[in-house]
Motif scaffolding. Structure first.
Motif, PDB file in Angstrom:
ATOM      1  N   ALA A   2      77.268 -42.011 147.510  1.00  0.00           N
ATOM      2  CA  ALA A   2      76.255 -41.642 148.113  1.00  0.00           C
ATOM      3  C   ALA A   2      74.881 -42.041 147.864  1.00  0.00           C
ATOM      4  CB  ALA A   2      76.089 -39.939 148.151  1.00  0.00           C
ATOM      5  N   ILE A   3      74.321 -42.593 148.825  1.00  0.00           N
ATOM      6  CA  ILE A   3      73.072 -43.167 148.694  1.00  0.00           C
ATOM      7  C   ILE A   3      71.854 -42.135 148.713  1.00  0.00           C
ATOM      8  CG2 ILE A   3      71.238 -44.811 149.697  1.00  0.00           C
ATOM      9  CD1 ILE A   3      73.803 -46.290 150.775  1.00  0.00           C
ATOM     10  N   ASP A   4      71.176 -41.949 147.604  1.00  0.00           N
ATOM     11  CA  ASP A   4      70.032 -41.013 147.555  1.00  0.00           C
ATOM     12  C   ASP A   4      68.707 -41.543 148.295  1.00  0.00           C
ATOM     13  OD1 ASP A   4      68.253 -39.130 146.956  1.00  0.00           O
ATOM     14  OD2 ASP A   4      68.289 -39.132 144.769  1.00  0.00           O
ATOM     15  N   TYR A   5      68.842 -41.336 149.558  1.00  0.00           N
ATOM     16  CA  TYR A   5      67.656 -41.906 150.318  1.00  0.00           C
ATOM     17  C   TYR A   5      66.356 -41.247 149.903  1.00  0.00           C
ATOM     18  CZ  TYR A   5      70.730 -44.307 153.255  1.00  0.00           C
ATOM     19  OH  TYR A   5      71.599 -45.287 153.674  1.00  0.00           O
ATOM     20  N   ASN A   6      66.041 -40.131 149.436  1.00  0.00           N
ATOM     21  CA  ASN A   6      64.928 -39.426 148.836  1.00  0.00           C
ATOM     22  C   ASN A   6      64.346 -40.253 147.571  1.00  0.00           C
ATOM     23  OD1 ASN A   6      64.434 -37.378 150.825  1.00  0.00           O
ATOM     24  ND2 ASN A   6      66.091 -36.082 149.925  1.00  0.00           N
ATOM     25  N   ARG A   7      65.383 -40.550 146.872  1.00  0.00           N
ATOM     26  CA  ARG A   7      64.821 -41.487 145.652  1.00  0.00           C
ATOM     27  C   ARG A   7      64.249 -42.629 146.018  1.00  0.00           C
ATOM     28  NH1 ARG A   7      68.465 -43.147 140.776  1.00  0.00           N
ATOM     29  NH2 ARG A   7      66.720 -44.172 139.228  1.00  0.00           N
ATOM     30  N   ILE A   8      65.021 -43.507 146.938  1.00  0.00           N
ATOM     31  CA  ILE A   8      64.309 -44.573 147.543  1.00  0.00           C
ATOM     32  C   ILE A   8      63.054 -44.230 148.117  1.00  0.00           C
ATOM     33  CG2 ILE A   8      64.744 -46.585 149.332  1.00  0.00           C
ATOM     34  CD1 ILE A   8      67.843 -46.181 148.940  1.00  0.00           C
ATOM     35  N   LYS A   9      62.839 -43.412 148.903  1.00  0.00           N
ATOM     36  CA  LYS A   9      61.513 -43.170 149.267  1.00  0.00           C
ATOM     37  C   LYS A   9      60.473 -43.006 148.285  1.00  0.00           C
ATOM     38  CE  LYS A   9      59.002 -39.877 152.290  1.00  0.00           C
ATOM     39  NZ  LYS A   9      59.392 -38.706 153.315  1.00  0.00           N
ATOM     40  N   GLY A  10      60.859 -42.318 147.007  1.00  0.00           N
ATOM     41  CA  GLY A  10      60.021 -42.161 145.921  1.00  0.00           C
ATOM     42  C   GLY A  10      59.636 -43.398 145.299  1.00  0.00           C
ATOM     43  N   VAL A  11      60.734 -44.327 145.303  1.00  0.00           N
ATOM     44  CA  VAL A  11      60.441 -45.733 144.834  1.00  0.00           C
ATOM     45  C   VAL A  11      59.325 -46.311 145.791  1.00  0.00           C
ATOM     46  CG1 VAL A  11      61.227 -47.774 144.148  1.00  0.00           C
ATOM     47  CG2 VAL A  11      62.412 -45.975 143.403  1.00  0.00           C
ATOM     48  N   ALA A  12      59.757 -46.289 146.971  1.00  0.00           N
ATOM     49  CA  ALA A  12      58.758 -46.998 148.034  1.00  0.00           C
ATOM     50  C   ALA A  12      57.278 -46.488 147.848  1.00  0.00           C
ATOM     51  CB  ALA A  12      59.352 -47.061 149.454  1.00  0.00           C
ATOM     52  N   LYS A  13      57.184 -45.144 147.785  1.00  0.00           N
ATOM     53  CA  LYS A  13      55.855 -44.732 147.605  1.00  0.00           C
ATOM     54  C   LYS A  13      55.061 -44.888 146.383  1.00  0.00           C
ATOM     55  CE  LYS A  13      53.557 -40.174 148.086  1.00  0.00           C
ATOM     56  NZ  LYS A  13      53.976 -38.742 148.432  1.00  0.00           N
ATOM     57  N   ARG A  14      55.850 -45.268 145.235  1.00  0.00           N
ATOM     58  CA  ARG A  14      55.431 -45.437 144.137  1.00  0.00           C
ATOM     59  C   ARG A  14      54.850 -46.993 144.138  1.00  0.00           C
ATOM     60  NH1 ARG A  14      57.546 -47.973 140.023  1.00  0.00           N
ATOM     61  NH2 ARG A  14      59.723 -47.911 140.654  1.00  0.00           N
ATOM     62  N   LEU A  15      55.657 -47.823 144.853  1.00  0.00           N
ATOM     63  CA  LEU A  15      55.352 -49.293 144.910  1.00  0.00           C
ATOM     64  C   LEU A  15      54.059 -49.458 145.790  1.00  0.00           C
ATOM     65  CD1 LEU A  15      58.810 -50.780 144.892  1.00  0.00           C
ATOM     66  CD2 LEU A  15      57.295 -51.214 143.170  1.00  0.00           C
ATOM     67  N   ILE A  16      54.094 -48.828 146.821  1.00  0.00           N
ATOM     68  CA  ILE A  16      53.000 -48.863 147.612  1.00  0.00           C
ATOM     69  C   ILE A  16      51.540 -48.210 147.033  1.00  0.00           C
ATOM     70  CG2 ILE A  16      51.873 -48.415 149.935  1.00  0.00           C
ATOM     71  CD1 ILE A  16      54.900 -48.642 151.180  1.00  0.00           C
ATOM     72  N   SER A  17      51.843 -47.358 146.503  1.00  0.00           N
ATOM     73  CA  SER A  17      50.375 -46.518 145.708  1.00  0.00           C
ATOM     74  C   SER A  17      50.219 -47.579 144.748  1.00  0.00           C
ATOM     75  CB  SER A  17      50.996 -45.515 145.218  1.00  0.00           C
ATOM     76  OG  SER A  17      51.494 -44.342 146.159  1.00  0.00           O
ATOM     77  N   GLU A  18      51.023 -47.985 144.008  1.00  0.00           N
ATOM     78  CA  GLU A  18      50.583 -49.150 142.695  1.00  0.00           C
ATOM     79  C   GLU A  18      50.070 -50.393 143.274  1.00  0.00           C
ATOM     80  OE1 GLU A  18      54.004 -49.497 140.203  1.00  0.00           O
ATOM     81  OE2 GLU A  18      53.842 -47.715 139.489  1.00  0.00           O
TER      82      GLU A  18
END
Length: 116
Positions: A2-18
């Motif tokens: 299974a793909i954890d889209y909420n985890r991917i969302k967290g990574v995208a949010k972190r990258l854009i924030s940084e």
């Protein structure tokens, strides 16, 4: 698997924030009262985003691109709407169009077409 889209969302949010900057989405909501009057309230939502320009490839995705339009890749706590105002780079923009990247109905990021 299974793909954890909420985890991917967290990574995208972190990258854009940084790599991006804070952005503020402002929306005016209207409420009709029983006496015929209308109350308008402004709500603001804080997110992160990266401002860039459009490419030739974007012409197929976004209609009515103009020379001064900006492309904003962002994460926001609410789904943007056409006509909302967004502040990025110290400049106020109006959202003309947007696309959301949402596999499995989990909005990861928003790509906004903004006009000054």
């Amino acid at each position: 698997m299974a793909i954890d889209y909420n985890r991917i969302k967290g990574v995208a949010k972190r990258l854009i924030s940084e790599n991006g900057q804070p952005v503020t989405l402002s929306r005016i909501d209207s409420t009709d009262n029983s006496d015929g009057s209308v109350d308008e309230t402004e709500t603001q939502h804080i997110g992160s985003g990266v401002v860039s320009g459009f490419t030739e490839r974007d012409d197929k995705t976004f209609a009515d691109l103009q020379a001064n339009d900006a492309k904003l890749i962002c994460t926001l706590p609410v789904r943007p709407e056409r006509g909302d105002q967004i502040t990025a780079n110290g400049k106020d923009w109006r959202i003309v169009d947007f696309r959301d990247v949402n596999p499995a109905n989990v909005s990861l990021i928003y790509i906004l077409q903004c006009r000054a």
